[in-house]
Design a protein around this motif. Structure first.
Motif: not given
Length: 231
Positions: A208, A206, A222, A225, A227, A183
């Motif tokens: 976020v 992905c 958050r 996600e 993708c 990430e």
């Protein structure tokens, strides 16, 4: 427990002690854990039944006031209700002002005292949802468009009011390379359109996002996600 059983409980107490404990009965019926829950300035008063009786036939009465006011106001839609919550969004719409709410119950003909909330200021205490994301692929890059959550208020023209009218917001965008499980934060700032470039072809990513309120040092949850797989 039915209202009849509640009444019998109080009657038995009277027969055993020989004293009408009216004050104790009133206190034991008082609603508990009376508090506001606020999300995107939707301000809902919640409570739990008093410890003496959890009957579904108990009815509740709600009042509210702004801090500094002497007079309590009845919430007409929550006057004699069975539910254990009450929407006070419209009554607490001056979001930087502090408010109080309070609740009482009547069960088997016995009226409780009032249980009051702590001071509640929507601007400080509301929880903000994460931004909504739309993602488009553009020439090997990802174009991320962010939208702040909707609020229950409208301006004089009838348009939805943005949360950006009330807070300085910082958007944070993260990308996850699924092939390596890494990430990386790719953006932090006030813009709501973010381009993410320098991505590997034929890879799956992905994205976020979250929002941060610097003045309050608070951040949203958050987002879910989203993708994509690059060609």
């Amino acid at each position: 427990m039915t209202p009849k059983h509640c009444f019998l409980g109080f009657l038995i107490s009277f027969l055993l002690t020989g004293v009408v404990e009216t004050q104790s009965a009133h206190e034991s019926l008082m609603p508990q854990r009376v508090h506001f829950q606020s999300r995107n300035f939707h301000n809902i008063l919640h409570w739990q039944p008093g410890r003496a009786c959890t009957s579904n036939s108990s009815i509740y009465f709600v009042q509210y006031k702004m801090y500094g006011q002497r007079q309590w106001k009845n919430k007409e839609d929550c006057w004699g209700i069975l539910e254990s919550f009450c929407d006070l969004t419209n009554e607490t719409s001056d979001i930087q002002e502090p408010y109080y709410g309070r609740v009482r119950t009547i069960s088997a003909g016995i009226r409780s005292g009032w249980t009051m909330t702590q001071r509640f200021t929507p601007w400080w205490e509301t929880k903000i949802d994460p931004p909504v994301m739309n993602i488009t692929q553009v020439n090997g890059s990802l174009l991320v468009i962010l939208h702040a959550p909707g609020l229950p208020y409208r301006d004089q023209k009838g348009k939805n009011v943005s949360i950006e009218n009330y807070y300085e917001l910082v958007y944070r965008v993260f990308i996850i390379n699924n092939s390596i499980g890494k990430e990386q934060k790719v953006y932090e700032g006030a813009h709501r359109v973010v381009e993410i470039g320098v991505l590997a072809p034929h890879a799956a990513y992905c994205v976020v996002a979250e929002m941060y309120q610097p003045m309050l040092d608070k951040r949203s949850r958050r987002s879910e996600e989203k993708c994509v797989e690059l060609p």
